[in-house]
Design a protein around this motif. Sequence first.
Motif, PDB file in Angstrom:
ATOM      1  N   GLN A 207      47.327  48.548  48.872  1.00  0.00           N
ATOM      2  CA  GLN A 207      46.467  47.428  48.491  1.00  0.00           C
ATOM      3  C   GLN A 207      47.093  46.620  47.352  1.00  0.00           C
ATOM      4  OE1 GLN A 207      43.752  46.380  50.123  1.00  0.00           O
ATOM      5  NE2 GLN A 207      43.855  44.612  48.729  1.00  0.00           N
ATOM      6  N   THR A 208      47.740  47.305  46.409  1.00  0.00           N
ATOM      7  CA  THR A 208      48.392  46.599  45.304  1.00  0.00           C
ATOM      8  C   THR A 208      49.507  45.704  45.825  1.00  0.00           C
ATOM      9  OG1 THR A 208      47.906  48.419  43.777  1.00  0.00           O
ATOM     10  CG2 THR A 208      49.637  46.872  43.136  1.00  0.00           C
ATOM     11  N   ARG A 210      49.692  44.337  48.769  1.00  0.00           N
ATOM     12  CA  ARG A 210      49.039  43.197  49.426  1.00  0.00           C
ATOM     13  C   ARG A 210      48.594  42.173  48.391  1.00  0.00           C
ATOM     14  NH1 ARG A 210      45.156  46.487  53.700  1.00  0.00           N
ATOM     15  NH2 ARG A 210      46.813  47.105  55.164  1.00  0.00           N
ATOM     16  N   ASP A 211      48.093  42.688  47.260  1.00  0.00           N
ATOM     17  CA  ASP A 211      47.660  41.795  46.192  1.00  0.00           C
ATOM     18  C   ASP A 211      48.841  41.031  45.608  1.00  0.00           C
ATOM     19  OD1 ASP A 211      45.798  40.632  44.422  1.00  0.00           O
ATOM     20  OD2 ASP A 211      46.352  42.093  42.876  1.00  0.00           O
ATOM     21  N   SER A 214      49.837  38.351  48.020  1.00  0.00           N
ATOM     22  CA  SER A 214      48.875  37.250  47.972  1.00  0.00           C
ATOM     23  C   SER A 214      49.081  36.395  46.722  1.00  0.00           C
ATOM     24  CB  SER A 214      47.446  37.823  47.987  1.00  0.00           C
ATOM     25  OG  SER A 214      46.487  36.796  47.874  1.00  0.00           O
ATOM     26  N   GLN A 215      49.354  37.042  45.603  1.00  0.00           N
ATOM     27  CA  GLN A 215      49.606  36.315  44.359  1.00  0.00           C
ATOM     28  C   GLN A 215      50.866  35.458  44.468  1.00  0.00           C
ATOM     29  OE1 GLN A 215      48.237  36.629  40.784  1.00  0.00           O
ATOM     30  NE2 GLN A 215      46.439  36.796  42.114  1.00  0.00           N
TER      31      GLN A 215
END
Length: 307
Positions: A207-208, A210-211, A214-215
Amino acid sequence: MFKNKKFECYLLKNRIPGVVLAVLMTVFMLMMAGRFELFNRLDSKTYRTLNEIESISNPYGSDVKITVDRADYLGYDYFVDSERQGSYYICQQDGRYAILLLKSNDDVVLNYTIKGRMISGGSEYSSIIDGITSDMGIAVAQLETRMYPLIISEVDFPRIYYNMMLLVLIVTVLWSVYVIVRCIYEVSCPWKVRSVRDVLGKRADRQTIRDIDSQLRYEMYYDQYGIAITDKYFVCHGMWHTDVVALDNIETFKKLRTSSNIGSGKKKIYKLLMVDVDGVTYEQDFRSEKDINEALSYLSDDKRVKR
């Protein structure tokens, strides 16, 4: 596969030089193995008779494999630095004779398969021929017409040399496979990359990543000379490594100017120091003061920035 996955692309860029180098090394080693006929030499051509060996166009230095029904010890041994390396034998086949240099200690060997190298006899060969003719009471010329002119030497067969070459080739291929597999693994599972885990710690998970992606796609404010700054992350993506720092864990930013003696004169080095809440310091070099000031302008916070 890597569409909209900028962080994974950064990691892939880091791994490409190593993969290319590994592949080039493997190709080079395979070419060298082919050039020196390594595989053929390790699996020497099998000959059934001495007549077949005589048909070799350039027999001297050739590696051969032949099985003889019987070979008799001639009473001569081969020594190197006073250490016995082998003994001379004679075999007969279809009216032809050949001298063999074997590692055996037996007076007679039966159905013996020799894997050896064709060598010239030199003084040893002449002495052996003289001894045989003396025992048989015949002229040297009479025996030489029926004697194969080269010695088939089991002692001189470079088995260790070939095995070492093969080992180097195998290690190179395995190293290449390891580099490629590691590249695929780390790009597919970037949260398991050691450098990422060292910085993000327990926060390093799918998840990190993916974050971070996205950032980098939607919240990136600065991207110059391998430095990307987003709302939540500071990402350094060079040719050889990619590092990421979570900004919400950083308490203080500091600018440091140092110098290094490189070439003629001193070269100025500008470092950005990032200190997290646990007192751990991360640092990143910048090309010029202008670049570090520009990066700091995106990181500025009156409560955190010290210049």
